[in-house]
Design a protein around this motif. Sequence first.
Motif, PDB file in Angstrom:
ATOM      1  N   VAL A 232       0.841  -1.196   0.000  1.00  0.00           N
ATOM      2  CA  VAL A 232       0.000   0.000   0.000  1.00  0.00           C
ATOM      3  C   VAL A 232       0.875   1.245   0.000  1.00  0.00           C
ATOM      4  O   VAL A 232       2.078   1.186   0.293  1.00  0.00           O
ATOM      5  CB  VAL A 232      -0.944   0.031   1.228  1.00  0.00           C
ATOM      6  CG1 VAL A 232      -1.936  -1.116   1.177  1.00  0.00           C
ATOM      7  CG2 VAL A 232      -0.146   0.003   2.537  1.00  0.00           C
ATOM      8  N   ASP A 233       0.255   2.379  -0.329  1.00  0.00           N
ATOM      9  CA  ASP A 233       1.013   3.631  -0.359  1.00  0.00           C
ATOM     10  C   ASP A 233       1.242   4.197   1.028  1.00  0.00           C
ATOM     11  O   ASP A 233       2.261   4.822   1.289  1.00  0.00           O
ATOM     12  CB  ASP A 233       0.329   4.669  -1.261  1.00  0.00           C
ATOM     13  CG  ASP A 233      -1.088   5.022  -0.825  1.00  0.00           C
ATOM     14  OD1 ASP A 233      -1.731   4.197  -0.136  1.00  0.00           O
ATOM     15  OD2 ASP A 233      -1.567   6.107  -1.188  1.00  0.00           O
ATOM     16  N   ASN A 234       0.327   3.965   1.959  1.00  0.00           N
ATOM     17  CA  ASN A 234       0.500   4.451   3.330  1.00  0.00           C
ATOM     18  C   ASN A 234      -0.472   3.738   4.263  1.00  0.00           C
ATOM     19  O   ASN A 234      -1.354   3.004   3.817  1.00  0.00           O
ATOM     20  CB  ASN A 234       0.317   5.976   3.399  1.00  0.00           C
ATOM     21  CG  ASN A 234      -1.086   6.405   3.045  1.00  0.00           C
ATOM     22  OD1 ASN A 234      -1.982   6.404   3.877  1.00  0.00           O
ATOM     23  ND2 ASN A 234      -1.312   6.778   1.778  1.00  0.00           N
ATOM     24  N   GLU A 235      -0.331   3.979   5.558  1.00  0.00           N
ATOM     25  CA  GLU A 235      -1.100   3.245   6.561  1.00  0.00           C
ATOM     26  C   GLU A 235      -2.599   3.496   6.469  1.00  0.00           C
ATOM     27  O   GLU A 235      -3.407   2.659   6.895  1.00  0.00           O
ATOM     28  CB  GLU A 235      -0.604   3.592   7.967  1.00  0.00           C
ATOM     29  CG  GLU A 235       0.775   3.025   8.287  1.00  0.00           C
ATOM     30  CD  GLU A 235       1.156   3.193   9.748  1.00  0.00           C
ATOM     31  OE1 GLU A 235       0.334   3.759  10.507  1.00  0.00           O
ATOM     32  OE2 GLU A 235       2.248   2.761  10.123  1.00  0.00           O
ATOM     33  N   ALA A 236      -3.006   4.644   5.936  1.00  0.00           N
ATOM     34  CA  ALA A 236      -4.433   4.952   5.829  1.00  0.00           C
ATOM     35  C   ALA A 236      -5.164   3.899   5.007  1.00  0.00           C
ATOM     36  O   ALA A 236      -6.351   3.624   5.231  1.00  0.00           O
ATOM     37  CB  ALA A 236      -4.636   6.338   5.216  1.00  0.00           C
ATOM     38  N   ALA A 237      -4.470   3.279   4.058  1.00  0.00           N
ATOM     39  CA  ALA A 237      -5.098   2.262   3.207  1.00  0.00           C
ATOM     40  C   ALA A 237      -5.601   1.080   4.030  1.00  0.00           C
ATOM     41  O   ALA A 237      -6.575   0.417   3.651  1.00  0.00           O
ATOM     42  CB  ALA A 237      -4.107   1.782   2.150  1.00  0.00           C
ATOM     43  N   LEU A 238      -4.967   0.812   5.160  1.00  0.00           N
ATOM     44  CA  LEU A 238      -5.345  -0.332   5.982  1.00  0.00           C
ATOM     45  C   LEU A 238      -6.697  -0.143   6.648  1.00  0.00           C
ATOM     46  O   LEU A 238      -7.335  -1.121   7.056  1.00  0.00           O
ATOM     47  CB  LEU A 238      -4.284  -0.579   7.059  1.00  0.00           C
ATOM     48  CG  LEU A 238      -2.844  -0.803   6.565  1.00  0.00           C
ATOM     49  CD1 LEU A 238      -1.908  -1.034   7.742  1.00  0.00           C
ATOM     50  CD2 LEU A 238      -2.782  -1.980   5.591  1.00  0.00           C
ATOM     51  N   VAL A 239      -7.139   1.100   6.770  1.00  0.00           N
ATOM     52  CA  VAL A 239      -8.427   1.374   7.425  1.00  0.00           C
ATOM     53  C   VAL A 239      -9.439   2.013   6.482  1.00  0.00           C
ATOM     54  O   VAL A 239     -10.609   2.156   6.832  1.00  0.00           O
ATOM     55  CB  VAL A 239      -8.239   2.281   8.665  1.00  0.00           C
ATOM     56  CG1 VAL A 239      -7.421   1.573   9.724  1.00  0.00           C
ATOM     57  CG2 VAL A 239      -7.596   3.611   8.294  1.00  0.00           C
ATOM     58  N   GLU A 240      -8.993   2.397   5.282  1.00  0.00           N
ATOM     59  CA  GLU A 240      -9.895   3.072   4.356  1.00  0.00           C
ATOM     60  C   GLU A 240     -10.263   2.237   3.135  1.00  0.00           C
ATOM     61  O   GLU A 240     -11.378   2.361   2.615  1.00  0.00           O
ATOM     62  CB  GLU A 240      -9.267   4.384   3.868  1.00  0.00           C
ATOM     63  CG  GLU A 240      -9.125   5.439   4.945  1.00  0.00           C
ATOM     64  CD  GLU A 240      -8.514   6.727   4.439  1.00  0.00           C
ATOM     65  OE1 GLU A 240      -8.452   7.693   5.216  1.00  0.00           O
ATOM     66  OE2 GLU A 240      -8.102   6.775   3.262  1.00  0.00           O
TER      67      GLU A 240
END
Length: 337
Positions: free
Chosen positions: A264-272
């Motif tokens: 993923v590009d950043n951690e936000a992808a894990l929750v979004e």
Amino acid sequence: MASKPNISNNSAIITSPMFLTNESLHSILAHDSLIQHFHTYLPTTSSTLHTPIRQSYDLSQSSSLLLMPSWSSTPSLPYIGVKLVTYFPQNSALNLPGIHASYVLFSSTTGQTLASMDGTVLTLYRTSCVSGLASKILARNDSKVLVMVGAGALAPHLIKAHLAARPSLQRVIIWNRTIRKAADLAEKLNKDCIGNAGVRFESNGNLEEIIGLGDIVSCATNADAPLIKGEKLKQGAHLDMVGSFKETMRECDDEAIRRGRVFVDNEAALVEAGELVGAFERGVTKKEDVGFLVELIKGEQVGRKSSEEITVFKSVGSAVVDLLAAQLVYESYIKDK
């Protein structure tokens, strides 16, 4: 043209903010140079930037307002940036873009407004070039066929970014729910002669038929039900997804996540990202099994391990790459003024 800033004694102290037109952005930004800019600066700046989780507000059942701030006080990146985004997917019925945005750049030294620019154009470049960078690292070196799922505003940028990252590509197949849009885009790209000599652009209305042809499959849609069936992906494929940014949105099914190594590009992808949130809940994969783009660039994580391995890259966007893209635009303009 962009309005010129007032600069005293070459000190780069802006006494009035400048406005960069879309023409100026297009003249400054190029997919290959922005991919390289991200490759150079992401590893060194991502840890020094302050980037809160973006704020998202539902304006209606389908439309949203997003606020994406980021700031740094390091000498090499003395900026504050804020992007304001509206998301209206129903605009396609009006023949209008679904996303509109404005970007404002400030000095983190003085707080002065330095520049404002069209955040939509900036987003198109930065989103596509993040995917291009991931493709450069994860896709096979001998990739020949790119399947583009979606023919909206992002599609030509994603195609150009993948072509810049993987010059071995020879064929681009475009699919869209409205096949006329896919055909029109293919025709335009053929006329524009983008990419390397001999690249062919075509449209196809049978998604299931063409998925298995893609060495790279890139998706930019508003899908809330999976379009990409994992069982259809060929061995060695690289799946790139940029469309979803809410739990209710999904561009691929669980089988695609199960078969691939996910980054993923950043951690936000894990929750979004709906593809991942649902996969975590159903036990298809675990958060700790997901890799990050910055780790790939730094060499802290291994990318593709074999020519048969399927890789998956999911991007939800971040204010970090917004700020880096705006930095490149602003400093290029100042340098060439």
